[in-house]
Design a protein around this motif. Structure first.
Motif: not given
Length: 99
Positions: A32-55
Motif C-alpha cells: 500500500t505504501v509503494a503504490a504503482p499509481g503514484s502521481r509524483q510526476w504531476v507537480p514537476p510536469t505541470f510546473i514545467t509545462v506552465g513555465l514553457l507556456g510563459v516562456l
C-alpha cells in the motif's frame, strides 16, 4: 481449575502461523505504501509545462517588438498567443491530477 499443558508441537505451529501472518501483514503494508499509481510526476510536469507556456509568450512578444526573426515563431504569427495560452491551460489541467 488448572490449565492443561500445551504440547510443544502445537506451540511451535502457533508461532509459525503467527510469523506467517505477521509477514503477510508487513507485505500488505509495503504494497500500500509503494503504490504503482503514484502521481509524483504531476507537480514537476505541470510546473514545467506552465513555465514553457510563459516562456513561449515572453520570447514571442520580445522578438516581435524588437523585430528579431525567429524561424518558427515568426512563421506562426498570432498563433503564438494561442500556443502559449494553451500550454498554460494544459498546466492547469495537469494540476487537477495532483493528489
Amino acid at each position: 481449575m488448572p490449565e492443561s499443558k500445551v504440547r510443544k508441537a502445537a506451540a511451535e505451529k502457533k508461532k509459525a502461523a503467527d510469523r506467517t501472518q505477521l509477514a503477510q501483514q508487513r507485505s500488505d503494508r509495503d504494497r500500500t505504501v509503494a503504490a504503482p499509481g503514484s502521481r509524483q510526476w504531476v507537480p514537476p510536469t505541470f510546473i514545467t509545462v506552465g513555465l514553457l507556456g510563459v516562456l513561449w509568450l515572453v520570447v514571442y512578444y520580445i522578438t516581435a517588438s524588437v523585430g528579431i526573426t525567429v524561424p518558427l515563431l515568426t512563421d506562426l504569427g498570432a498563433w503564438n498567443v494561442l500556443i502559449g495560452m494553451g500550454l498554460m491551460a494544459g498546466a492547469f489541467a495537469l494540476a487537477t491530477l495532483w493528489k
